[in-house]
Design a protein around this motif. Structure first.
Motif, short mmCIF file in Angstrom:
data_model
loop_
_atom_site.label_atom_id
_atom_site.label_comp_id
_atom_site.label_asym_id
_atom_site.label_seq_id
_atom_site.Cartn_x
_atom_site.Cartn_y
_atom_site.Cartn_z
N GLY A 26 40.08 41.64 34.00
CA GLY A 26 41.14 40.93 33.28
C GLY A 26 41.94 40.07 34.24
N LEU A 27 42.23 40.63 35.42
CA LEU A 27 42.98 39.86 36.43
C LEU A 27 42.18 38.65 36.88
N ILE A 28 40.89 38.84 37.05
CA ILE A 28 40.04 37.72 37.47
C ILE A 28 40.03 36.64 36.39
N ALA A 29 39.91 37.06 35.14
CA ALA A 29 39.93 36.08 34.04
C ALA A 29 41.25 35.32 34.04
N ALA A 30 42.33 36.01 34.40
CA ALA A 30 43.67 35.40 34.37
C ALA A 30 43.91 34.50 35.58
N GLY A 31 42.92 34.33 36.43
CA GLY A 31 43.08 33.43 37.57
C GLY A 31 43.77 34.07 38.76
N VAL A 32 43.90 35.40 38.76
CA VAL A 32 44.49 36.07 39.92
C VAL A 32 43.41 36.15 41.00
N ARG A 33 43.69 35.62 42.16
CA ARG A 33 42.66 35.49 43.21
C ARG A 33 43.01 36.21 44.49
N TYR A 34 44.23 36.71 44.62
CA TYR A 34 44.63 37.37 45.87
C TYR A 34 45.30 38.70 45.57
#
Lengths: 310, 601
Positions: free
Chosen positions: B237-245
């Motif tokens: 979910g975080l990856i889908a939301a554009g969280v990269r770090y």
């Protein structure tokens, strides 16, 4: 992750005036004024793009630094500025990350972070203003206070062996370790400049007198007060007999020996190594991962992952 | 399981290979052994198989915190239609050892099947409530695999047995085995396939009079199902939301989120760092966020305690940050592998000073994915720390859910480095903070500072009473603004009636199953589930007004004054004495009947 560069902006010369922000809250005569002045001078010399300079700090008198420098900056919590700065450095290779703090921030509450920031060799420049005392809280013993120093928390004199900053930094794996004195502006500028240009965890410890709570602490290193400011003579690798005697900055053992000299000891670069930074090693991994995914978009990569979970 | 079963002798008697399968809609299968037996991986394969077969599935597992040895269990509930809880009772118990049998037989329903390893287990045949099926699992596994593997592979042998009993699709299982073991050397895969084949070929019809087959799901042919656990769902979910770090430190049961992100983020050009400690981790994550990349840190209870000071800085500096807390039993080291919802106060109030932050809680594995997206959206819009409160039961629970529509969900963000106009303020009193990350040219020549000191609109320190009041209000008001945009949750069941159950987090399943069960029995019972816990959505009082009693169901203590953590918050907010508590602190999830008995007594 790449960052778009700003284009079409007027490039003004970076002057002390442009870099000056709030008037420092330090006591008159505090050694930190000279450190700040040397930092301005170094930036003026290097002419880095103004917006690419980041000034960060933890908590303490010296950690007020970011308010006095007109750059992007942050004032964090006590002792944790190394990991904060590491995050900025790892995510944004386009920036110059400078970190300022005192001996309590670096060697006491933040000791573990210092150790691991150095071990990971994260690309930041850390200037530690060491005054051998807690100043902001008004004269308690610091991790670098010498044995016998009388403070409000050691009224009979400090009994704990002080941290030896040079030894600690070299053993932790910092890849550039230097020492200077706040009365020596040209030397500070030179040390900061070399630290800034060094890729990796570079630290300059500066003996910076607290005139309020530990006056005269560093007179032994100040010629104007009858002391001796003796520089490390670095090897020139010129094959001359006198070069034999000079210090090899890539030699850890030699750095240890220098660090064992009695106070005030020597000033200059104790150690420098060119081992790879975490920034570079992680960037390599990111790059090879990106190559494996063959330039797919985030949506495509995640879709492929989900296809395997069906 | 809806079939009638009859006790059979533990010894094979007649050959019954021609039995026709009985159709069922729901089965609870509990595998009980020791932690090194690989029953988790067998159970996970079953769950994935169910997900691929359009069955709804939910799992429950306990693993001792010791690395090897000690009892362990994995429970899979496979259903046609919605499966809400892992099941109060097992229809089928697989016991590898005498202690597995003894500790779990009370969990087998009357008429349920005990499948036991006759090399290790001697059941009490005088107890006539169960169907006894003894199979020399250890001996047959060793025989099938040869000497070197010893009894490793028992788990896959049992999977073969279950595939025969439940008429699972053998080709699908073999494909799953290939996916799981194919990456290792060939012999590992071959061993697994041999163990499976041996179990599948065992003439189980000789000892069990019934075979079963799941009804085909009504949903079949809809969106494909994904099967994963709650921690994976949060990570993706975080990856889908554009969280990269992100940055973190390992602690059970949080760790698998950081393992996933460490491996996955570089593919997306991002980075996840394992730090020296919890404080270093939250600090590094704040460094990432300050640099313009919204970051995530996470932990479980004790680690969150350590991060507390830095989270207060995030509130003060108005720095966006996502903090995941996969809750376990507390306080202190507590119950590292058990479940509890006792960190709600910590999430909302854990910190010195007035430090408002956003707190969200996912209700099931699917929601773990969507709540991560919601957390990122809120963190960015309101430039604030956002907690996601998951728990140990969601972390390892494997569920199947409809594949998300990634095209409409996946976003990419880069730091916003567009030059800021003269007069830019990081902390405007009128309006939401949106920082100018380092690297941003400031056209007025004045650069912003982010700080944990009380500050003026430029981020410079101030001791002004007026500014402290105004900035405290600014930090509070933005969460009130957020409250106004959160949709009021919908009541499950009748919108008015006798009792409203209020829940949050992983109790969603058992609470909703309780409502269904009660409604079928003619009782008036409804439920309201909160995903946003701080701020609460507006309008709850109107919902409460429609019920005679409001019972807050949560896995934490009733406290000094008789109310659980959410119940206390709701009572404080609404001053409504009809709000009461139903608490559980055993470290285990709620059973449906515990809720029904607790509420309707």
């Amino acid at each position: 992750m790449s960052t778009p560069a700003a284009v079409g902006l007027p490039t003004e010369k970076l002057t002390k005036k442009a870099l000056t922000a709030d008037h420092p809250t330090w006591c008159p005569g505090c050694g930190d004024f000279a450190v700040l002045a040397s930092f301005y001078k170094m930036l003026e010399r290097r002419q880095l793009p103004h917006e690419k300079i980041v000034t960060l700090a933890g908590i303490g008198c010296s950690s007020r630094f970011p308010y006095f420098v007109n750059t992007h900056g942050g004032h964090f919590i006590h002792g944790r500025a190394v990991p904060l700065a590491s995050g900025v450095s790892l995510a944004r290779p386009d920036l110059h990350v400078f970190l300022f703090g005192g001996d309590g921030d670096a060697f006491s509450i933040g000791g573990n972070h210092l150790e691991h920031g150095a071990r990971k060799n994260i690309n930041v420049t850390y200037v530690i203003m060491d005054n051998f005392v807690y100043g902001l809280t008004k004269k308690q013993t610091s991790p670098t206070s010498p044995i016998g120093f009388k403070s409000k928390t050691d009224p009979q004199g400090a009994v704990d062996q002080p941290v030896n900053p040079m030894k600690k930094l070299v053993s932790a794996g910092a890849s550039f370790v230097a020492r200077s004195h706040a009365t020596q502006v040209n030397h500070m500028v030179e040390m900061m400049d070399r630290a800034m240009q060094h890729p990796g965890f570079s630290v300059v410890e500066i003996l910076s007198e607290c005139v309020e709570f530990y006056p005269g602490a560093f007179d032994a290193g100040n010629p104007r007060k009858g002391g001796v400011f003796q520089l490390i003579e670095e090897k020139k690798w010129d094959g001359t007999p006198e070069d034999e005697e000079r210090h090899d900055i890539t030699d850890e053992i030699a750095a240890y020996k220098l660090a064992s000299l009695p106070f005030p000891g020597l000033f200059g670069v104790f150690y420098e190594s060119d081992r790879p930074t975490k920034n570079a090693l992680e960037a390599q991994w990111v790059q090879s991962s990106r190559e494996k995914t063959g330039g797919l978009s985030a949506l495509e990569i995640l879709q492929k992952t989900f296809d395997r979970m069906k | 399981m809806t079939s009638e079963s009859h006790p059979v002798s533990p010894q094979p008697t007649t050959h019954r290979a021609d039995l026709r399968p009985e159709h069922i809609c729901d089965a609870v299968i509990r595998l009980a052994g020791n932690s090194q037996d690989g029953i988790q991986s067998a159970g996970a394969l079953l769950a994935r198989l169910a997900g691929r077969s359009d069955q709804d599935v939910m799992t429950y597992m306990t693993i001792p915190s010791t690395i090897s040895g000690g009892p362990s269990l994995f429970q899979v509930r496979v259903g046609t239609g919605e499966v809400l809880s892992p099941g109060d009772e097992a229809d089928f118990l697989v016991a590898f050892y005498q202690h597995s049998y003894k500790d779990n037989i009370a969990f087998l329903r009357e008429g349920g099947v005990l499948l036991y390893d006759s090399d290790h287990v001697e059941p009490d045949f005088d107890d006539k409530r169960f169907v006894y099926v003894g199979i020399p699992i250890t001996g047959l596994t060793v025989e099938a695999l040869g000497g070197t593997a010893k009894d490793k592979g028992k788990n896959i042998f049992v999977l073969g047995l279950l595939a025969r009993i439940f008429d699972f699709d053998v080709e699908k299982i073999k494909r799953l085995l290939r996916e799981k073991f194919g990456g290792k050397n060939e012999s590992v895969l071959n061993t697994a396939l041999m163990a499976f084949q041996a179990g599948y070929a065992y003439p189980v019809g000789n000892v069990l009079s019934t075979r079963y087959k799941f009804e085909v799901s009504e949903d079949a042919g809809g969106r494909p199902q994904l099967t994963m656990d709650g921690n994976q769902a949060i990570a993706y979910g975080l990856i889908a939301a554009g969280v990269r770090y992100g940055a973190a430190y390992p602690i059970t049961p949080w760790t698998t989120i950081m393992e996933t992100l460490r491996a996955e983020l570089p593919k997306y050009g991002g980075l996840f760092v394992q730090c020296e400690d919890e404080i270093g981790a939250v600090s590094m994550a704040l460094g990432f966020s300050y640099s313009g990349h919204l970051a995530i840190t996470g932990s479980s209870g004790p680690g969150i305690s350590l991060k507390t000071e830095a989270i207060g800085w995030a509130t003060m500096a108005e720095m966006p940050l996502i903090i995941v807390n996969v809750q376990r039993g507390g306080p202190s080291t507590g119950l590292p592998t058990n479940v509890e919802q006792s960190d709600l106060y910590q999430a909302i109030y854990g910190g010195h000073g007035d430090s408002p932050r956003v707190v969200l809680a996912p209700s099931n594995v699917e929601d773990c994915f969507y709540i991560a997206i919601e957390a990122a959206r809120i963190a960015r819009t309101y430039s604030t720390p956002v907690f996601i409160l998951s728990d140990a039961s969601l972390a390892t629970r494997i569920q199947a859910f409809d594949e998300p529509d990634l095209k409409s969900l996946v976003v990419e963000f880069l730091p916003n480095l567009t030059p800021r106009a003269p007069g830019f303020q990081p902390y405007p009193l009128e309006g939401l903070t949106q920082h100018a990350p380092p690297g941003t040219p400031m056209l007025g020549g004045v650069y912003p500072t982010v700080t944990g000191l009380e500050h003026d609109e430029m981020g410079h320190p101030t001791g002004s009473p007026r500014l402290h009041m105004a900035m405290t209000a600014k930090r509070r008001n933005k969460l009130q603004k957020l409250a106004g945009e959160i949709p009021t949750p919908e009541v499950f069941g009748d919108p008015e009636g006798e009792v409203l159950l209020v829940g949050w987090g992983s109790t969603y399943g058992p609470i909703h199953e309780a409502v269904k069960t009660a409604s079928e029995a003619g009782e008036s019972l409804s439920a309201l589930h909160l995903r946003h816990l701080n701020p609460l959505p507006n309008g709850l009082e109107k919902i409460f007004a429609k019920f005679r009693r409001v019972v807050v169901v949560e896995m934490n203590d009733q406290g000094l004054y008789g109310y659980g953590q959410l119940a206390s918050l709701l009572r404080a907010r609404y001053c409504d004495p009809k709000i009461t508590s139903l608490n559980k602190t055993s470290g285990l999830t709620f059973r449906v009947k515990e809720i029904l008995e607790g509420v309707l007594k």
